[in-house]
Design a protein around this motif. Structure first.
Motif, mmCIF file in Angstrom:
data_model
loop_
_atom_site.group_PDB
_atom_site.id
_atom_site.type_symbol
_atom_site.label_atom_id
_atom_site.label_comp_id
_atom_site.label_asym_id
_atom_site.label_seq_id
_atom_site.Cartn_x
_atom_site.Cartn_y
_atom_site.Cartn_z
ATOM 1 N N TYR A 80 0.830 -1.201 0.000
ATOM 2 C CA TYR A 80 0.000 0.000 0.000
ATOM 3 C C TYR A 80 0.867 1.255 0.000
ATOM 4 C CZ TYR A 80 -3.547 3.346 1.606
ATOM 5 O OH TYR A 80 -4.398 4.416 1.718
ATOM 6 N N ASP A 81 1.927 1.243 0.797
ATOM 7 C CA ASP A 81 2.847 2.385 0.836
ATOM 8 C C ASP A 81 3.522 2.598 -0.512
ATOM 9 O OD1 ASP A 81 2.220 2.818 3.464
ATOM 10 O OD2 ASP A 81 4.000 1.837 4.276
ATOM 11 N N THR A 82 3.846 1.498 -1.194
ATOM 12 C CA THR A 82 4.465 1.584 -2.518
ATOM 13 C C THR A 82 3.504 2.194 -3.528
ATOM 14 O OG1 THR A 82 5.855 -0.333 -2.059
ATOM 15 C CG2 THR A 82 5.552 0.266 -4.373
ATOM 16 N N LEU A 83 2.237 1.793 -3.452
ATOM 17 C CA LEU A 83 1.216 2.346 -4.339
ATOM 18 C C LEU A 83 1.070 3.851 -4.127
ATOM 19 C CD1 LEU A 83 -1.159 2.277 -6.291
ATOM 20 C CD2 LEU A 83 -2.585 1.410 -4.418
ATOM 21 N N ARG A 84 1.013 4.270 -2.889
ATOM 22 C CA ARG A 84 0.924 5.702 -2.589
ATOM 23 C C ARG A 84 2.154 6.446 -3.100
ATOM 24 N NH1 ARG A 84 -0.828 6.906 3.511
ATOM 25 N NH2 ARG A 84 0.586 8.588 2.989
ATOM 26 N N ASP A 85 3.313 5.824 -2.939
ATOM 27 C CA ASP A 85 4.550 6.461 -3.405
ATOM 28 C C ASP A 85 4.564 6.608 -4.922
ATOM 29 O OD1 ASP A 85 5.492 6.736 -0.848
ATOM 30 O OD2 ASP A 85 6.800 4.983 -0.910
ATOM 31 N N GLU A 86 4.007 5.640 -5.626
ATOM 32 C CA GLU A 86 3.928 5.727 -7.085
ATOM 33 C C GLU A 86 3.102 6.944 -7.499
ATOM 34 O OE1 GLU A 86 5.268 4.045 -9.611
ATOM 35 O OE2 GLU A 86 6.473 2.874 -8.192
ATOM 36 N N ILE A 87 1.984 7.137 -6.831
ATOM 37 C CA ILE A 87 1.126 8.288 -7.127
ATOM 38 C C ILE A 87 1.827 9.586 -6.740
ATOM 39 C CG2 ILE A 87 -1.024 9.424 -6.446
ATOM 40 C CD1 ILE A 87 -2.259 6.601 -6.252
ATOM 41 N N LEU A 88 2.463 9.586 -5.585
ATOM 42 C CA LEU A 88 3.163 10.785 -5.116
ATOM 43 C C LEU A 88 4.301 11.169 -6.050
ATOM 44 C CD1 LEU A 88 3.599 12.950 -2.948
ATOM 45 C CD2 LEU A 88 5.012 11.290 -1.698
ATOM 46 N N ASN A 89 5.048 10.192 -6.530
ATOM 47 C CA ASN A 89 6.198 10.477 -7.395
ATOM 48 C C ASN A 89 5.772 11.147 -8.699
ATOM 49 O OD1 ASN A 89 8.032 9.457 -5.568
ATOM 50 N ND2 ASN A 89 8.032 7.396 -6.450
ATOM 51 N N ILE A 90 4.616 10.752 -9.221
ATOM 52 C CA ILE A 90 4.111 11.392 -10.440
ATOM 53 C C ILE A 90 3.816 12.868 -10.175
ATOM 54 C CG2 ILE A 90 2.156 11.476 -12.048
ATOM 55 C CD1 ILE A 90 2.020 8.425 -11.845
ATOM 56 N N LEU A 91 3.208 13.150 -9.037
ATOM 57 C CA LEU A 91 2.849 14.530 -8.707
ATOM 58 C C LEU A 91 4.068 15.371 -8.357
ATOM 59 C CD1 LEU A 91 -0.377 13.874 -6.604
ATOM 60 C CD2 LEU A 91 -0.218 14.634 -8.980
ATOM 61 N N ILE A 92 5.044 14.769 -7.694
ATOM 62 C CA ILE A 92 6.262 15.496 -7.337
ATOM 63 C C ILE A 92 7.012 15.960 -8.589
ATOM 64 C CG2 ILE A 92 8.584 15.175 -6.379
ATOM 65 C CD1 ILE A 92 7.352 13.582 -4.127
ATOM 66 N N SER A 93 6.864 15.210 -9.673
ATOM 67 C CA SER A 93 7.597 15.542 -10.898
ATOM 68 C C SER A 93 7.205 16.895 -11.467
ATOM 69 C CB SER A 93 7.374 14.446 -11.953
ATOM 70 O OG SER A 93 6.032 14.453 -12.420
ATOM 71 N N ILE A 94 6.019 17.395 -11.113
ATOM 72 C CA ILE A 94 5.586 18.700 -11.627
ATOM 73 C C ILE A 94 5.419 19.715 -10.485
ATOM 74 C CG2 ILE A 94 4.563 17.935 -13.786
ATOM 75 C CD1 ILE A 94 2.432 18.481 -10.705
ATOM 76 N N ASP A 95 6.035 19.431 -9.361
ATOM 77 C CA ASP A 95 5.923 20.321 -8.204
ATOM 78 C C ASP A 95 6.930 21.461 -8.334
ATOM 79 O OD1 ASP A 95 5.345 21.420 -5.750
ATOM 80 O OD2 ASP A 95 6.642 20.047 -4.632
ATOM 81 N N LYS A 96 6.438 22.638 -8.674
ATOM 82 C CA LYS A 96 7.299 23.797 -8.840
ATOM 83 C C LYS A 96 6.519 25.054 -8.465
ATOM 84 C CE LYS A 96 10.404 26.109 -12.092
ATOM 85 N NZ LYS A 96 10.875 26.195 -13.499
#
Length: 308
Positions: A80-96
């Motif tokens: 479950y933590d890995t799944l959340r991290d996958e979603i988070l990593n996509i969003l972090i990529s455009i965090d500016k």
């Protein structure tokens, strides 16, 4: 009450519908099923139902499949933590975050289709920077809609702006915007936010008008607009992907605002936008009040959807 705690709770409440459709469904699924390859089919369905695009869903599923293959005995929590991290990593990529201190005045051109709440969002954005002690001016560049200037003036007063630049003698938005840029420079405003007419993204002449506006702005400041912000309505879900693509192809979008997240169960589309484009999501609208507006923060967004 702690301000940050209250801020997060407001975000969590605004994402309630998305949370029910995405976070709660996946949480129940992972909690009740054995972690194996079969669980991926169920997760895939949940992601698609939550208005996440096929491309983004497949990316997440492939990464989860690799994780299962490498961790044959993983437990539900780590999965479950890995799944959340996958979603988070996509969003972090455009965090500016947007840094308006880089220019004075910092000029933001606001664009979007009809009905996304663009003028209301301008008022919220102006209020956000007014609270940061920035002098803000607004330009009434939507000369197509009769009530647009009046609405912008109302939002300007509510947000505490210096002035709303308008022109009652012309219907040419480029002329109004030209005067507004000159005035903002003369007044040494920190920020100029330019309203434009809502337009259908498939109308070529409307996009050409935006290009003309940009050319006019550059006559005064070659580096402006410093931000071209596309406003999106969360309720349209994956259709927002086509809006971003068409506007970006025409005039190069540098930032996004997602509005109406409080009334939508399609907040998952924001994840698809982040995955499809490298355009920063700057802010999100989470309610009808003038202060229901926040900078987009990936960690808070994911926590609001998944954390109990």
């Amino acid at each position: 009450m702690n301000y940050k705690y209250n801020f997060f709770n407001r975000l969590k409440q605004s994402l309630l519908n998305t949370r029910k459709k995405l976070g709660d469904n996946i949480t129940k699924l992972v909690r009740n099923k054995k972690v194996d390859v079969d669980i991926l089919n169920n997760i895939e369905n949940k992601l698609l139902v939550a208005d996440i695009s096929t491309q983004t869903t497949q990316k997440i599923i492939n990464n989860l499949k690799n994780y299962i293959n490498l961790h044959a005995n993983c437990n539900n929590k780590s999965f479950y933590d890995t799944l959340r991290d996958e979603i988070l990593n996509i969003l972090i990529s455009i965090d500016k975050p947007l840094l308006i201190e880089e220019r004075k005045p910092f000029i933001i051109l606001m664009v979007g289709v009809n009905g996304v709440g663009k003028t209301t969002t301008i008022g919220k954005l102006a209020y956000y920077y007014h609270l940061k002690n920035k002098s803000v001016m607004l330009a009434a560049g939507d000369t197509c809609r009769v009530a647009a200037t009046d609405q912008l003036e109302i939002m300007g007063k509510r947000s505490g702006c210096v002035a709303v630049i308008k022109n009652n003698t012309t219907s040419d938005p480029a002329s109004v915007i030209f005067d507004a840029v000159k005035m903002a420079k003369m007044k040494l405003a920190d920020l100029l936010i330019i309203d434009t007419a809502g337009r259908l993204q498939n109308k070529i002449y409307a996009m050409e008008e935006l290009k003309k506006i940009i050319r006019v702005i550059k006559k005064i400041d070659i580096e402006a607009p410093h931000e071209t912000m596309l406003v999106l309505d969360a309720n349209i879900g994956q259709n927002s992907i086509s809006q971003v693509r068409i506007f970006n192809d025409a005039i190069k979008i540098t930032g996004l605002i997602m509005t109406k997240l409080d009334g939508s169960a399609k907040g998952g589309a924001l994840l698809s936008i982040a995955d499809h484009f490298s355009i920063p999501i700057r802010y999100i609208g989470i309610g009808q009040n003038i202060d229901d507006f926040q900078p987009f923060e990936p960690h808070n967004f994911v926590e609001a959807i998944f954390k109990k």
